[in-house]
Motif scaffolding. Structure first.
Motif, PDB file in Angstrom:
ATOM      1  N   MET A 155     -59.937  32.074 -29.572  1.00 30.31           N
ATOM      2  CA  MET A 155     -61.365  31.827 -29.363  1.00 30.31           C
ATOM      3  C   MET A 155     -61.944  31.004 -30.516  1.00 30.31           C
ATOM      4  N   GLY A 156     -61.616  31.419 -31.762  1.00 27.25           N
ATOM      5  CA  GLY A 156     -62.154  30.725 -32.916  1.00 27.25           C
ATOM      6  C   GLY A 156     -61.462  29.414 -33.219  1.00 27.25           C
ATOM      7  N   GLY A 157     -60.144  29.361 -32.997  1.00 27.60           N
ATOM      8  CA  GLY A 157     -59.372  28.182 -33.375  1.00 27.60           C
ATOM      9  C   GLY A 157     -59.339  27.084 -32.337  1.00 27.60           C
ATOM     10  N   VAL A 158     -59.666  27.407 -31.083  1.00 28.78           N
ATOM     11  CA  VAL A 158     -59.597  26.404 -30.019  1.00 28.78           C
ATOM     12  C   VAL A 158     -60.959  26.181 -29.361  1.00 28.78           C
ATOM     13  N   LEU A 159     -61.567  27.229 -28.841  1.00 33.55           N
ATOM     14  CA  LEU A 159     -62.803  27.076 -28.072  1.00 33.55           C
ATOM     15  C   LEU A 159     -63.997  26.679 -28.946  1.00 33.55           C
ATOM     16  N   LEU A 160     -64.131  27.311 -30.113  1.00 30.96           N
ATOM     17  CA  LEU A 160     -65.265  26.981 -30.988  1.00 30.96           C
ATOM     18  C   LEU A 160     -65.213  25.540 -31.504  1.00 30.96           C
ATOM     19  N   PRO A 161     -64.073  25.049 -32.003  1.00 29.03           N
ATOM     20  CA  PRO A 161     -64.023  23.637 -32.420  1.00 29.03           C
ATOM     21  C   PRO A 161     -64.316  22.679 -31.276  1.00 29.03           C
ATOM     22  N   LEU A 162     -63.821  22.977 -30.076  1.00 22.09           N
ATOM     23  CA  LEU A 162     -64.096  22.116 -28.930  1.00 22.09           C
ATOM     24  C   LEU A 162     -65.589  22.082 -28.619  1.00 22.09           C
ATOM     25  N   ALA A 163     -66.269  23.219 -28.836  1.00 19.40           N
ATOM     26  CA  ALA A 163     -67.692  23.300 -28.529  1.00 19.40           C
ATOM     27  C   ALA A 163     -68.556  22.651 -29.613  1.00 19.40           C
ATOM     28  N   THR A 164     -68.148  22.777 -30.868  1.00 15.75           N
ATOM     29  CA  THR A 164     -69.006  22.324 -31.978  1.00 15.75           C
ATOM     30  C   THR A 164     -68.622  20.964 -32.544  1.00 15.75           C
ATOM     31  N   ARG A 165     -67.434  20.454 -32.224  1.00 16.95           N
ATOM     32  CA  ARG A 165     -66.966  19.198 -32.820  1.00 16.95           C
ATOM     33  C   ARG A 165     -66.817  18.061 -31.817  1.00 16.95           C
ATOM     34  N   SER A 166     -67.258  18.277 -30.593  1.00 13.84           N
ATOM     35  CA  SER A 166     -67.106  17.233 -29.573  1.00 13.84           C
ATOM     36  C   SER A 166     -67.906  15.985 -29.916  1.00 13.84           C
ATOM     37  N   SER A 167     -69.053  16.142 -30.586  1.00 10.10           N
ATOM     38  CA  SER A 167     -69.879  14.988 -30.931  1.00 10.10           C
ATOM     39  C   SER A 167     -69.130  14.044 -31.866  1.00 10.10           C
ATOM     40  N   TYR A 168     -68.356  14.612 -32.818  1.00 13.09           N
ATOM     41  CA  TYR A 168     -67.572  13.774 -33.721  1.00 13.09           C
ATOM     42  C   TYR A 168     -66.526  12.974 -32.940  1.00 13.09           C
ATOM     43  N   LEU A 169     -65.904  13.631 -31.970  1.00 16.91           N
ATOM     44  CA  LEU A 169     -64.884  12.959 -31.159  1.00 16.91           C
ATOM     45  C   LEU A 169     -65.489  11.799 -30.379  1.00 16.91           C
ATOM     46  N   ILE A 170     -66.693  12.001 -29.850  1.00 17.81           N
ATOM     47  CA  ILE A 170     -67.368  10.938 -29.092  1.00 17.81           C
ATOM     48  C   ILE A 170     -67.636   9.732 -29.992  1.00 17.81           C
ATOM     49  N   VAL A 171     -68.064  10.003 -31.234  1.00 17.67           N
ATOM     50  CA  VAL A 171     -68.332   8.909 -32.180  1.00 17.67           C
ATOM     51  C   VAL A 171     -67.051   8.137 -32.483  1.00 17.67           C
ATOM     52  N   HIS A 172     -65.946   8.856 -32.700  1.00 18.84           N
ATOM     53  CA  HIS A 172     -64.677   8.192 -32.997  1.00 18.84           C
ATOM     54  C   HIS A 172     -64.197   7.370 -31.799  1.00 18.84           C
ATOM     55  N   ILE A 173     -64.384   7.901 -30.588  1.00 18.11           N
ATOM     56  CA  ILE A 173     -63.995   7.151 -29.388  1.00 18.11           C
ATOM     57  C   ILE A 173     -64.829   5.881 -29.266  1.00 18.11           C
ATOM     58  N   ARG A 174     -66.127   5.984 -29.553  1.00 21.84           N
ATOM     59  CA  ARG A 174     -66.997   4.812 -29.509  1.00 21.84           C
ATOM     60  C   ARG A 174     -66.529   3.744 -30.507  1.00 21.84           C
ATOM     61  N   ASN A 175     -66.150   4.198 -31.703  1.00 19.83           N
ATOM     62  CA  ASN A 175     -65.676   3.251 -32.718  1.00 19.83           C
ATOM     63  C   ASN A 175     -64.380   2.579 -32.300  1.00 19.83           C
ATOM     64  N   ILE A 176     -63.483   3.344 -31.693  1.00 22.75           N
ATOM     65  CA  ILE A 176     -62.190   2.776 -31.308  1.00 22.75           C
ATOM     66  C   ILE A 176     -62.363   1.804 -30.149  1.00 22.75           C
ATOM     67  N   LEU A 177     -63.305   2.081 -29.240  1.00 18.42           N
ATOM     68  CA  LEU A 177     -63.559   1.164 -28.131  1.00 18.42           C
ATOM     69  C   LEU A 177     -64.220  -0.120 -28.619  1.00 18.42           C
ATOM     70  N   LYS A 178     -64.933  -0.038 -29.741  1.00 22.13           N
ATOM     71  CA  LYS A 178     -65.536  -1.227 -30.350  1.00 22.13           C
ATOM     72  C   LYS A 178     -64.549  -1.933 -31.283  1.00 22.13           C
ATOM     73  N   LYS A 179     -63.300  -1.441 -31.271  1.00 21.92           N
ATOM     74  CA  LYS A 179     -62.225  -1.996 -32.093  1.00 21.92           C
ATOM     75  C   LYS A 179     -62.493  -1.849 -33.588  1.00 21.92           C
ATOM     76  N   GLU A 180     -63.206  -0.797 -33.942  1.00 22.32           N
ATOM     77  CA  GLU A 180     -63.453  -0.483 -35.350  1.00 22.32           C
ATOM     78  C   GLU A 180     -62.554   0.692 -35.741  1.00 22.32           C
ATOM     79  N   THR A 181     -61.250   0.434 -35.702  1.00 18.83           N
ATOM     80  CA  THR A 181     -60.287   1.501 -35.938  1.00 18.83           C
ATOM     81  C   THR A 181     -60.339   2.034 -37.363  1.00 18.83           C
ATOM     82  N   ASP A 182     -60.663   1.148 -38.322  1.00 24.25           N
ATOM     83  CA  ASP A 182     -60.711   1.599 -39.708  1.00 24.25           C
ATOM     84  C   ASP A 182     -61.832   2.616 -39.910  1.00 24.25           C
ATOM     85  N   ILE A 183     -62.977   2.396 -39.225  1.00 22.18           N
ATOM     86  CA  ILE A 183     -64.088   3.341 -39.343  1.00 22.18           C
ATOM     87  C   ILE A 183     -63.728   4.666 -38.697  1.00 22.18           C
ATOM     88  N   ALA A 184     -63.083   4.611 -37.526  1.00 19.76           N
ATOM     89  CA  ALA A 184     -62.680   5.847 -36.839  1.00 19.76           C
ATOM     90  C   ALA A 184     -61.693   6.634 -37.693  1.00 19.76           C
TER      91      ALA A 184
END
Length: 267
Positions: A155-184
Protein backbone atom coordinates in the motif's frame (compact mmCIF):
# COMPACT_ATOMS: atom_id res chain seq x y z
CA UNK A 1 3.33 2.21 5.63
CA UNK A 2 5.46 5.37 5.94
CA UNK A 3 8.73 3.50 5.38
CA UNK A 4 7.16 1.74 2.42
CA UNK A 5 6.20 5.10 0.94
CA UNK A 6 9.72 6.48 1.39
CA UNK A 7 11.14 3.46 -0.42
CA UNK A 8 8.36 3.42 -3.02
CA UNK A 9 9.08 6.99 -4.15
CA UNK A 10 12.74 6.14 -4.80
CA UNK A 11 11.81 3.07 -6.84
CA UNK A 12 9.07 4.98 -8.65
CA UNK A 13 11.52 7.72 -9.70
CA UNK A 14 14.66 5.74 -10.49
CA UNK A 15 13.07 2.67 -12.09
CA UNK A 16 9.53 3.27 -13.39
CA UNK A 17 9.79 6.96 -14.35
CA UNK A 18 13.25 6.54 -15.88
CA UNK A 19 12.02 3.46 -17.74
CA UNK A 20 9.06 5.35 -19.22
CA UNK A 21 11.37 8.22 -20.23
CA UNK A 22 13.66 5.75 -22.01
CA UNK A 23 10.73 4.04 -23.78
CA UNK A 24 9.25 7.30 -25.06
CA UNK A 25 12.68 8.67 -25.93
CA UNK A 26 13.53 5.53 -27.89
CA UNK A 27 10.22 5.51 -29.76
CA UNK A 28 10.78 9.15 -30.73
CA UNK A 29 14.36 8.30 -31.84
CA UNK A 30 15.87 10.29 -28.98
CA UNK A 31 18.81 8.25 -27.74
CA UNK A 32 21.23 10.90 -26.55
CA UNK A 33 20.85 12.74 -23.27
CA UNK A 34 22.82 15.28 -21.33
CA UNK A 35 24.99 13.42 -18.88
CA UNK A 36 24.87 14.81 -15.34
CA UNK A 37 27.97 15.50 -13.32
CA UNK A 38 29.29 12.52 -11.43
CA UNK A 39 28.94 14.41 -8.16
CA UNK A 40 25.16 14.61 -8.66
CA UNK A 41 24.99 10.84 -9.02
CA UNK A 42 27.28 10.46 -6.01
CA UNK A 43 25.01 12.78 -4.00
CA UNK A 44 22.01 10.63 -4.92
CA UNK A 45 23.72 7.36 -4.01
CA UNK A 46 25.18 8.75 -0.79
CA UNK A 47 21.84 10.07 0.47
CA UNK A 48 20.16 6.70 -0.18
CA UNK A 49 22.98 4.76 1.49
CA UNK A 50 22.82 7.05 4.53
CA UNK A 51 19.10 6.27 4.80
CA UNK A 52 19.99 2.57 4.82
CA UNK A 53 22.51 2.79 7.69
CA UNK A 54 19.88 2.55 10.49
CA UNK A 55 18.24 -0.34 8.65
CA UNK A 56 21.49 -2.27 8.32
CA UNK A 57 22.23 -1.74 12.02
CA UNK A 58 18.63 -2.71 12.79
CA UNK A 59 19.05 -6.02 10.94
CA UNK A 60 22.40 -6.72 12.63
CA UNK A 61 21.15 -5.90 16.13
CA UNK A 62 18.10 -8.11 15.69
CA UNK A 63 20.25 -11.05 14.64
CA UNK A 64 22.80 -10.54 17.39
CA UNK A 65 20.78 -9.39 20.39
CA UNK A 66 17.13 -9.54 19.28
CA UNK A 67 16.86 -5.76 19.77
CA UNK A 68 15.49 -3.24 17.28
CA UNK A 69 17.11 -0.19 15.71
CA UNK A 70 17.81 3.15 17.37
CA UNK A 71 15.62 6.15 16.47
CA UNK A 72 18.29 8.59 17.60
CA UNK A 73 20.59 7.38 14.81
CA UNK A 74 17.93 8.10 12.16
CA UNK A 75 17.36 11.58 13.61
CA UNK A 76 21.06 12.40 13.80
CA UNK A 77 21.65 11.30 10.21
CA UNK A 78 18.58 13.28 9.14
CA UNK A 79 20.14 16.47 10.50
CA UNK A 80 23.37 15.73 8.63
CA UNK A 81 21.44 15.11 5.38
CA UNK A 82 19.54 18.39 5.62
CA UNK A 83 22.80 20.30 6.14
CA UNK A 84 24.30 18.43 3.19
CA UNK A 85 21.30 19.34 1.03
CA UNK A 86 21.66 23.04 1.84
CA UNK A 87 25.31 22.86 0.80
CA UNK A 88 24.26 21.02 -2.34
CA UNK A 89 21.80 23.79 -3.27
CA UNK A 90 24.52 26.39 -2.80
CA UNK A 91 26.78 24.32 -5.04
CA UNK A 92 24.05 24.03 -7.70
CA UNK A 93 23.50 27.79 -7.80
CA UNK A 94 27.27 28.32 -7.98
CA UNK A 95 27.56 25.81 -10.85
CA UNK A 96 24.76 27.45 -12.83
CA UNK A 97 26.27 30.90 -12.36
CA UNK A 98 29.54 29.53 -13.72
CA UNK A 99 27.71 28.19 -16.77
CA UNK A 100 28.20 24.48 -16.01
CA UNK A 101 27.66 22.60 -19.27
CA UNK A 102 26.36 19.51 -17.43
CA UNK A 103 23.28 21.38 -16.21
CA UNK A 104 20.40 21.98 -18.69
CA UNK A 105 20.38 25.57 -19.95
CA UNK A 106 16.70 25.96 -19.09
CA UNK A 107 17.63 25.52 -15.42
CA UNK A 108 19.86 28.61 -15.45
CA UNK A 109 17.31 31.47 -15.38
CA UNK A 110 15.23 29.70 -12.75
CA UNK A 111 18.16 28.88 -10.50
CA UNK A 112 19.63 32.37 -10.75
CA UNK A 113 16.36 34.03 -9.74
CA UNK A 114 15.45 31.65 -6.93
CA UNK A 115 17.55 31.90 -3.77
CA UNK A 116 18.56 29.10 -1.44
CA UNK A 117 16.08 30.12 1.26
CA UNK A 118 13.21 30.33 -1.24
CA UNK A 119 14.16 26.94 -2.68
CA UNK A 120 14.16 25.36 0.78
CA UNK A 121 10.80 26.95 1.64
CA UNK A 122 9.37 25.67 -1.62
CA UNK A 123 10.72 22.17 -0.92
CA UNK A 124 9.33 22.24 2.62
CA UNK A 125 5.89 23.32 1.41
CA UNK A 126 5.88 20.65 -1.29
CA UNK A 127 6.84 18.01 1.24
CA UNK A 128 4.21 19.27 3.70
CA UNK A 129 1.56 18.90 1.00
CA UNK A 130 2.81 15.39 0.22
CA UNK A 131 2.73 14.50 3.93
CA UNK A 132 -0.86 15.76 4.24
CA UNK A 133 -1.92 13.84 1.14
CA UNK A 134 -0.10 10.78 2.45
CA UNK A 135 -1.91 11.03 5.79
CA UNK A 136 -5.27 11.35 4.03
CA UNK A 137 -4.52 8.39 1.80
CA UNK A 138 -3.06 6.38 4.69
CA UNK A 139 -6.36 6.37 6.57
CA UNK A 140 -8.20 5.23 3.48
CA UNK A 141 -5.50 2.74 2.47
CA UNK A 142 -5.39 1.22 5.96
CA UNK A 143 -9.05 0.34 5.64
CA UNK A 144 -8.49 -1.03 2.14
CA UNK A 145 -5.46 -2.97 3.37
CA UNK A 146 -7.53 -4.61 6.10
CA UNK A 147 -10.49 -5.28 3.83
CA UNK A 148 -8.54 -6.71 0.90
CA UNK A 149 -5.74 -8.30 2.98
CA UNK A 150 -3.00 -6.29 1.27
CA UNK A 151 0.38 -5.77 2.92
CA UNK A 152 1.30 -2.39 4.36
CA UNK A 153 4.45 -2.25 2.27
CA UNK A 154 2.43 -2.75 -0.94
CA UNK A 155 0.00 0.00 0.00
CA UNK A 156 2.74 2.44 0.99
CA UNK A 157 5.38 1.42 -1.53
CA UNK A 158 3.20 1.12 -4.63
CA UNK A 159 -0.23 2.75 -4.33
CA UNK A 160 0.80 5.90 -2.43
CA UNK A 161 3.67 6.84 -4.82
CA UNK A 162 1.37 6.26 -7.80
CA UNK A 163 -1.21 8.56 -6.22
CA UNK A 164 1.13 11.34 -5.06
CA UNK A 165 3.88 11.32 -7.72
CA UNK A 166 1.88 11.07 -10.94
CA UNK A 167 2.22 14.83 -11.56
CA UNK A 168 6.02 14.48 -11.72
CA UNK A 169 5.68 11.67 -14.25
CA UNK A 170 3.41 13.82 -16.43
CA UNK A 171 5.99 16.63 -16.41
CA UNK A 172 8.78 14.23 -17.41
CA UNK A 173 6.64 12.78 -20.21
CA UNK A 174 5.91 16.30 -21.47
CA UNK A 175 9.64 17.07 -21.49
CA UNK A 176 10.51 13.89 -23.35
CA UNK A 177 7.81 14.52 -25.97
CA UNK A 178 9.30 18.00 -26.46
CA UNK A 179 12.66 16.26 -26.98
CA UNK A 180 14.09 17.83 -23.83
CA UNK A 181 15.57 14.59 -22.56
CA UNK A 182 18.28 16.29 -20.53
CA UNK A 183 15.66 18.19 -18.50
CA UNK A 184 13.61 15.02 -17.93
CA UNK A 185 16.69 13.07 -16.86
CA UNK A 186 18.00 15.77 -14.54
CA UNK A 187 14.50 16.25 -13.15
CA UNK A 188 14.35 12.60 -12.09
CA UNK A 189 17.69 12.89 -10.30
CA UNK A 190 16.92 16.21 -8.62
CA UNK A 191 13.47 15.19 -7.34
CA UNK A 192 14.93 11.98 -5.92
CA UNK A 193 17.77 13.84 -4.21
CA UNK A 194 15.25 16.31 -2.75
CA UNK A 195 13.21 13.35 -1.46
CA UNK A 196 16.04 11.35 0.09
CA UNK A 197 18.25 14.19 1.30
CA UNK A 198 15.63 16.72 2.44
CA UNK A 199 12.09 15.34 2.35
CA UNK A 200 12.66 12.12 4.28
CA UNK A 201 14.93 13.71 6.94
CA UNK A 202 12.36 16.48 7.40
CA UNK A 203 9.59 13.91 7.87
CA UNK A 204 11.67 12.06 10.46
CA UNK A 205 12.43 15.24 12.41
CA UNK A 206 8.78 16.42 12.22
CA UNK A 207 7.48 13.11 13.58
CA UNK A 208 10.12 13.37 16.33
CA UNK A 209 8.78 16.79 17.33
CA UNK A 210 5.14 15.67 17.14
CA UNK A 211 5.33 12.14 18.52
CA UNK A 212 8.50 12.21 20.62
CA UNK A 213 9.92 8.77 21.35
CA UNK A 214 7.48 7.03 18.98
CA UNK A 215 8.49 8.96 15.86
CA UNK A 216 9.52 7.67 12.43
CA UNK A 217 12.90 6.03 11.89
CA UNK A 218 14.68 4.28 9.01
CA UNK A 219 14.69 0.86 10.66
CA UNK A 220 14.34 -1.12 7.44
CA UNK A 221 14.27 -4.89 7.26
CA UNK A 222 16.27 -7.18 4.99
CA UNK A 223 13.69 -7.04 2.20
CA UNK A 224 13.62 -3.24 2.06
CA UNK A 225 17.43 -2.93 2.11
CA UNK A 226 17.66 -5.49 -0.70
CA UNK A 227 15.13 -3.57 -2.82
CA UNK A 228 17.05 -0.31 -2.30
CA UNK A 229 20.34 -1.90 -3.34
CA UNK A 230 18.73 -3.56 -6.38
CA UNK A 231 17.28 -0.17 -7.39
CA UNK A 232 20.70 1.49 -7.17
CA UNK A 233 22.22 -1.30 -9.24
CA UNK A 234 19.59 -0.98 -11.99
CA UNK A 235 19.86 2.80 -12.05
CA UNK A 236 23.65 2.75 -12.24
CA UNK A 237 23.69 0.05 -14.93
CA UNK A 238 21.49 1.99 -17.35
CA UNK A 239 22.65 5.53 -16.65
CA UNK A 240 26.28 4.53 -17.20
CA UNK A 241 25.52 4.32 -20.93
CA UNK A 242 26.01 7.33 -23.20
CA UNK A 243 22.96 6.28 -25.22
CA UNK A 244 19.81 4.41 -24.23
CA UNK A 245 17.20 2.65 -26.35
CA UNK A 246 13.50 2.01 -25.81
CA UNK A 247 14.39 -1.57 -24.85
CA UNK A 248 16.37 -0.25 -21.87
CA UNK A 249 13.14 1.40 -20.76
CA UNK A 250 11.23 -1.85 -21.17
CA UNK A 251 13.77 -3.62 -18.96
CA UNK A 252 13.43 -0.95 -16.25
CA UNK A 253 9.63 -1.10 -16.33
CA UNK A 254 9.84 -4.89 -16.12
CA UNK A 255 12.13 -4.54 -13.10
CA UNK A 256 9.58 -2.25 -11.46
CA UNK A 257 6.81 -4.78 -12.10
CA UNK A 258 8.91 -7.49 -10.44
CA UNK A 259 9.38 -5.28 -7.36
CA UNK A 260 5.63 -4.53 -7.26
CA UNK A 261 4.81 -8.25 -7.39
CA UNK A 262 7.34 -8.92 -4.61
CA UNK A 263 5.73 -6.21 -2.47
CA UNK A 264 2.28 -7.63 -3.15
CA UNK A 265 3.27 -11.03 -1.79
CA UNK A 266 5.38 -9.63 1.03
CA UNK A 267 3.74 -10.47 4.39
Amino acid sequence: MALGYIMGVVIYNLVLTLGIVYVLGGINSITERGKPRKDHITMLFLSILVLLVPGIIHISSERITGLGGNLSLSRTLSMFLIVLYVIYLVYMVYSVNKGDEHIPKSYSPVTKKVGIVVALIFCALSIAICVIITQLFSTCLSEISTKWALSQIFMGGVLLPLATRSSYLIVHIRNILKKETDIAYHGIIQTTIAHTCFGVPLMILCTWIINGSTGLGNNYGFFEVSVYLATLYLFDSFTAKDKNTWFDGVLLVFGYVVVVVAMFYHP
